[in-house]
Design an enzyme around this catalytic site. Sequence first.
Site, PDB file in Angstrom:
ATOM      1  N   ARG A 195       0.857  -1.185   0.000  1.00  0.00           N
ATOM      2  CA  ARG A 195       0.000   0.000   0.000  1.00  0.00           C
ATOM      3  C   ARG A 195       0.898   1.241   0.000  1.00  0.00           C
ATOM      4  O   ARG A 195       1.693   1.429   0.930  1.00  0.00           O
ATOM      5  CB  ARG A 195      -0.903  -0.011   1.241  1.00  0.00           C
TER       6      ARG A 195
ATOM      7  N   HIS B 226      -2.572  10.994   0.763  1.00  0.00           N
ATOM      8  CA  HIS B 226      -2.028  10.766   2.105  1.00  0.00           C
ATOM      9  C   HIS B 226      -1.306  12.037   2.548  1.00  0.00           C
ATOM     10  O   HIS B 226      -0.092  12.073   2.709  1.00  0.00           O
ATOM     11  CB  HIS B 226      -1.107   9.550   2.119  1.00  0.00           C
TER      12      HIS B 226
ATOM     13  N   GLU C 108      -7.098   8.648   6.313  1.00  0.00           N
ATOM     14  CA  GLU C 108      -7.381   9.244   7.613  1.00  0.00           C
ATOM     15  C   GLU C 108      -7.974  10.650   7.550  1.00  0.00           C
ATOM     16  O   GLU C 108      -7.329  11.635   7.940  1.00  0.00           O
ATOM     17  CB  GLU C 108      -6.123   9.260   8.481  1.00  0.00           C
TER      18      GLU C 108
ATOM     19  N   ASN D  92      -7.162   2.168  10.020  1.00  0.00           N
ATOM     20  CA  ASN D  92      -5.828   2.341  10.584  1.00  0.00           C
ATOM     21  C   ASN D  92      -5.974   2.314  12.100  1.00  0.00           C
ATOM     22  O   ASN D  92      -6.658   3.159  12.667  1.00  0.00           O
ATOM     23  CB  ASN D  92      -5.220   3.692  10.174  1.00  0.00           C
TER      24      ASN D  92
ATOM     25  N   TYR E 109      -4.003   1.801  15.930  1.00  0.00           N
ATOM     26  CA  TYR E 109      -2.726   1.741  16.631  1.00  0.00           C
ATOM     27  C   TYR E 109      -2.852   1.475  18.128  1.00  0.00           C
ATOM     28  O   TYR E 109      -2.045   0.769  18.697  1.00  0.00           O
ATOM     29  CB  TYR E 109      -1.951   3.055  16.431  1.00  0.00           C
TER      30      TYR E 109
ATOM     31  N   GLU F 212      -3.523   0.021   8.267  1.00  0.00           N
ATOM     32  CA  GLU F 212      -2.302   0.332   9.020  1.00  0.00           C
ATOM     33  C   GLU F 212      -2.427  -0.219  10.426  1.00  0.00           C
ATOM     34  O   GLU F 212      -3.495  -0.144  11.026  1.00  0.00           O
ATOM     35  CB  GLU F 212      -2.065   1.851   9.150  1.00  0.00           C
TER      36      GLU F 212
HETATM   37  C1  PNW Z   1      -0.843   7.219  10.842  1.00  0.00           C
HETATM   38  N1  PNW Z   1      -3.814   7.903  16.579  1.00  0.00           N
HETATM   39  O1  PNW Z   1      -1.536   8.194  11.545  1.00  0.00           O
HETATM   40  C2  PNW Z   1      -0.475   7.785   9.475  1.00  0.00           C
HETATM   41  O2  PNW Z   1      -1.378   7.360   8.500  1.00  0.00           O
HETATM   42  C3  PNW Z   1       0.934   7.511   9.030  1.00  0.00           C
HETATM   43  O3  PNW Z   1       1.287   8.376   7.993  1.00  0.00           O
HETATM   44  C4  PNW Z   1       1.873   7.634  10.206  1.00  0.00           C
HETATM   45  O4  PNW Z   1       3.218   7.532   9.851  1.00  0.00           O
HETATM   46  C5  PNW Z   1       1.485   6.563  11.194  1.00  0.00           C
HETATM   47  O5  PNW Z   1       0.167   6.753  11.631  1.00  0.00           O
HETATM   48  C6  PNW Z   1       2.367   6.523  12.439  1.00  0.00           C
HETATM   49  O6  PNW Z   1       2.191   7.687  13.182  1.00  0.00           O
HETATM   50  C7  PNW Z   1      -2.054   8.015  12.816  1.00  0.00           C
HETATM   51  O7  PNW Z   1      -4.845   8.569  16.787  1.00  0.00           O
HETATM   52  C8  PNW Z   1      -3.311   8.491  13.033  1.00  0.00           C
HETATM   53  O8  PNW Z   1      -3.317   7.258  17.500  1.00  0.00           O
HETATM   54  C9  PNW Z   1      -3.911   8.437  14.271  1.00  0.00           C
HETATM   55  C10 PNW Z   1      -3.231   7.916  15.314  1.00  0.00           C
HETATM   56  C11 PNW Z   1      -1.995   7.405  15.116  1.00  0.00           C
HETATM   57  C12 PNW Z   1      -1.383   7.463  13.881  1.00  0.00           C
END
Ligand code: PNW
Length: 489
Positions: A84, A129, A174, A314, A316, A386
């Site tokens: 991706r 992006h 996002e 995405n 995390y 992600e």
């Molecule tokens: C992503 N949160 O964003 C992005 O899509 C990437 O470009 C970036 O490198 C990656 O995370 C790592 O930071 C995020 O709310 C959006 O925790 C939201 C969060 C974390 C990351």
Amino acid sequence: KSSVNRHEIRKIPDGILFGTATASYQVEGAWNEDGKSESIWDRLTHSTPCPVKNCDTGDIADDSYHQYERDVEMLRELGLDFYRFSLSWTRILPTSFPDKINEKGVEYYNNLIDEMLKYNIQPMVTLYHWDLPQKLQDMGGWTNPHVVDWFTDYARIVFELFGDRVKYWFTINEPREVCYEGYGGPSLAPLYNMTGYADYMCAKNILVAHAKTYHMYKNEFSKIQGGTVGIAISANWFEAESEKEAEAAEEARQFEWGTYINPIFSKNGDFPAVMKERVAAKSFEQGFFRSRLPEFSPEEVELIKGSSDFLGINHYTSKLIYRNASLTSDTYPSPSFYDDMGVMSYYDSTWESGVSSWLKIVPWGFYNLLTKLRTDYDNPPIYITENGFSTYEGLEDDSRISYYRQYIDAMLDAVDEGSDVRAYTAWSLMDNFEWLQGYANRFGLYEVDYEDPKRTRTARKSAYVYKEMLRTRQLDYHYEPDTTLPITI
Ligand code: PNW
């Protein structure tokens, strides 16, 4: 909360595709080469005083513009089903508009796509992006309703150029981060810092732009090209601190990701009801004549509803939520998105952390999220677009390995209960420009040497583990790779 099963060895069901992801500004470099024009990230990283940690920029980044062959070699080393990546709007359309197509930029993406397809690795392509043309930002960017035309025109060119070979499309990466962090808060370009207004204007425009692009593809391209189109929405888990905070946690979920998921994936469409009511009530209280949250017309509600073949997520981390009875205007600026939402959040102090302070290891939150998406939105096809973990430099990344194992395990728990997960994407293939954190926080399965003009990439231990997991289709908590051997195709 769920107790995540920790099987010693777990079979990964057939049919789930595995890949890794990157984004154009974070890896390509060549910021002004071969006719590329300025994006909002070029402008931001070149401004004084420099807003990025260590004054890092993406001018060279991982130099992927010149090293796409090595990038594809790494995809092959890992044995991935797909990769991706995102397209740089200003590399393809230097005027921002379709009047001039930059052949050199197009050639770069053609080379990358063709090289991947040679080895049967599917391109999954994100149109946007975060690197908006600066010229469009000068006209208000995502807050200007004309962005809908700007974006769909760009998308049309992209489908025409690459749609013969690309079968998986994501419109926007996002929207919550684009709108809230970029226009509401001060943590992504263009750093508007106008929360409570600009973030909501952006939310409406970005959803309409997404939906129009989706319908354009369906009406004009899908019969010939046969691809699918979706969107990638960031959705962390928000857990009630205690039972009595269930309503507060639900409001956090609706504000944080319901804003974008509800209009597309719910039965009735539109922004979440709680959000419409809350922002309207607050706005009137504050002396506005109308809600700061723009409305969708009934036609727009219909246009957006169902405008995705799959839900890209995405994910995390997780947070705990409670409502603070004594929440005052000092807690959050008023008006603001967080004042409208009206709840408090924090990380449990026992949760293990990555190098990014916001990244706590909470695998059961991933399970809860997937379960909630399955039940609330009628079990949509889900692509995990992600998921990943940050460390400092170093090839021995056991904490990353542990994160991946636990999160994939939690995902499989949800799959066993019926969640329709079709793909899993590790963020990231390699270290890259981590936005305002620069190159200090590393997310890569491959380490990138930024001292080396060649930006040499070296497999971390986690790359070996990910590779073995895909090869055997098994999640094995005890597998130890021999990292003295080179990782080979
Ligand atoms: C992503 N949160 O964003 C992005 O899509 C990437 O470009 C970036 O490198 C990656 O995370 C790592 O930071 C995020 O709310 C959006 O925790 C939201 C969060 C974390 C990351």
